[in-house]
Design an enzyme around this catalytic site. Structure first.
Site, PDB file in Angstrom:
ATOM      1  N   ASP A   1       0.816  -1.215   0.000  1.00 42.18           N
ATOM      2  CA  ASP A   1       0.000   0.000   0.000  1.00 42.18           C
ATOM      3  C   ASP A   1       0.848   1.262   0.000  1.00 42.18           C
ATOM      4  OD1 ASP A   1      -2.675  -0.210  -0.300  1.00 42.18           O
ATOM      5  OD2 ASP A   1      -3.199  -0.023   1.811  1.00 42.18           O
TER       6      ASP A   1
ATOM      7  N   HIS B   1      -9.744   8.959   0.253  1.00 45.93           N
ATOM      8  CA  HIS B   1     -10.130   7.592   0.598  1.00 45.93           C
ATOM      9  C   HIS B   1     -10.699   7.641   2.012  1.00 45.93           C
ATOM     10  CE1 HIS B   1      -9.538   3.088   0.585  1.00 45.93           C
ATOM     11  NE2 HIS B   1      -9.653   3.331   1.887  1.00 45.93           N
TER      12      HIS B   1
ATOM     13  N   ASN C   1     -20.335   6.313  -0.490  1.00 38.24           N
ATOM     14  CA  ASN C   1     -21.729   6.064  -0.107  1.00 38.24           C
ATOM     15  C   ASN C   1     -22.415   7.126   0.747  1.00 38.24           C
ATOM     16  OD1 ASN C   1     -21.979   3.321  -1.280  1.00 38.24           O
ATOM     17  ND2 ASN C   1     -20.365   2.828   0.179  1.00 38.24           N
TER      18      ASN C   1
ATOM     19  N   GLU D   1      -9.139  -1.867  -5.371  1.00 39.18           N
ATOM     20  CA  GLU D   1      -7.778  -2.216  -4.977  1.00 39.18           C
ATOM     21  C   GLU D   1      -7.388  -3.602  -5.462  1.00 39.18           C
ATOM     22  OE1 GLU D   1      -7.217  -0.241  -0.688  1.00 39.18           O
ATOM     23  OE2 GLU D   1      -9.260  -0.943  -1.063  1.00 39.18           O
TER      24      GLU D   1
END
Length: 280
Positions: A20, A80, A207, A256
């Site tokens: 990551d 994010h 969302n 991802e």
């Protein structure tokens, strides 16, 4: 253990680790270094590393495609937002700054993480509460953030519901979360010298219309305006800006797993080419 188990079950199959942190290797030294004695960096590697790289990489690339511009010409701020949250400034497809640091604790307030605070608060709490290093680490990582402020939950749906019913601490937790992100967006516009788009991704970013609205409120002075109806969507790839906005606001579901798969494919193909080019 995972690698060893896979090697035992699938002997001869290449093992690839996708980190990551990898996307953030382009952050310059003046951005990733902390103003601590330099020997601590040399001895222990204490510096900003950043996280959520596979997500930021994916959505930044998709943002360029949605804007219809070459990736090298695009400046975006990728948000994010989930139980763990990080913001990244991406210029020409490369990460040049990000909020998470040496660990995922640095940056904005999160679900259970406090984010960046005055470092002197840490020894102060340890002394007053009689906490060990492990206990203070647990407090900052697992008992803080919106959970700690609200004394209720780290689930933003619970906080939204409680705030709508007049729970002041739930409302404060949401305000803190949105404010910290808004501040970073302002900082990163300065770092990038302008921005083409703000991107929202991950569980909350994709969302939660209410969180996006909170973060972007009163930013019309810098060209950020969202369409209330478009903002009501959940989990769709869409531009939620108004037609007259000069900065686009994009909602892009992250992927991802696809990024990891593509990286694995590229690494394996490169390895095969390297081996075939070595004379016997």
């Amino acid at each position: 253990m995972g690698i060893s188990s896979c090697q035992e079950i699938m002997p001869g199959v290449p093992m690839v680790a996708v980190f990551d942190t990898a996307f953030h290797h382009t952050i310059p030294p003046y951005a990733y270094m902390y103003a601590l004695p330099y020997e601590l960096y040399e001895k222990y590697g204490i510096r900003k590393y950043g996280f959520h790289g596979t997500s930021h990489f994916y959505v930044a690339k998709r943002a360029a495609a949605m804007l219809g511009k070459p990736e090298q010409d695009v400046k975006v701020i990728t948000c994010h937002l989930g139980n763990g949250s990080s913001i990244t400034a991406v210029k020409g497809g490369k990460s040049i700054e990000t909020t998470m640091g040496f660990t995922p604790l640095e940056g904005v307030a999160m679900g259970t993480r406090c984010g960046s605070i005055d470092p002197a608060v840490v020894p102060f709490i340890m002394e007053k509460e009689g906490l060990s290093t492990r206990e203070i680490d647990t407090l900052m990582n697992k008992k803080s953030g919106v959970l700690g402020v609200s004394s209720l939950s780290n689930d933003f749906r619970d906080l939204d519901e409680a705030a709508s019913k007049g729970n002041q601490k739930a409302e404060l937790a949401l305000e803190i979360f949105a404010y910290k992100i808004k501040k970073v967006i302002g900082e990163y516009i300065a770092v990038l010298n302008g921005v083409d788009a703000i991107v929202f991704t991950a569980g909350i970013g994709e969302n939660s219309a209410s969180i996006r609205k909170r973060i972007l409120a009163d930013l019309d002075g810098i060209g950020i305006k969202i369409d209330e109806e478009k903002n009501k969507i959940r989990g769709q790839e869409i531009d939620i800006s108004t037609p007259d906005a000069t900065v686009r606001v994009l909602v892009i579901p992250t992927n991802e797993e696809l990024t990891i798969a593509r990286d694995t494919k590229e690494i394996c193909e490169t390895e095969v080419k390297l081996r075939s080019s070595v004379p016997i």
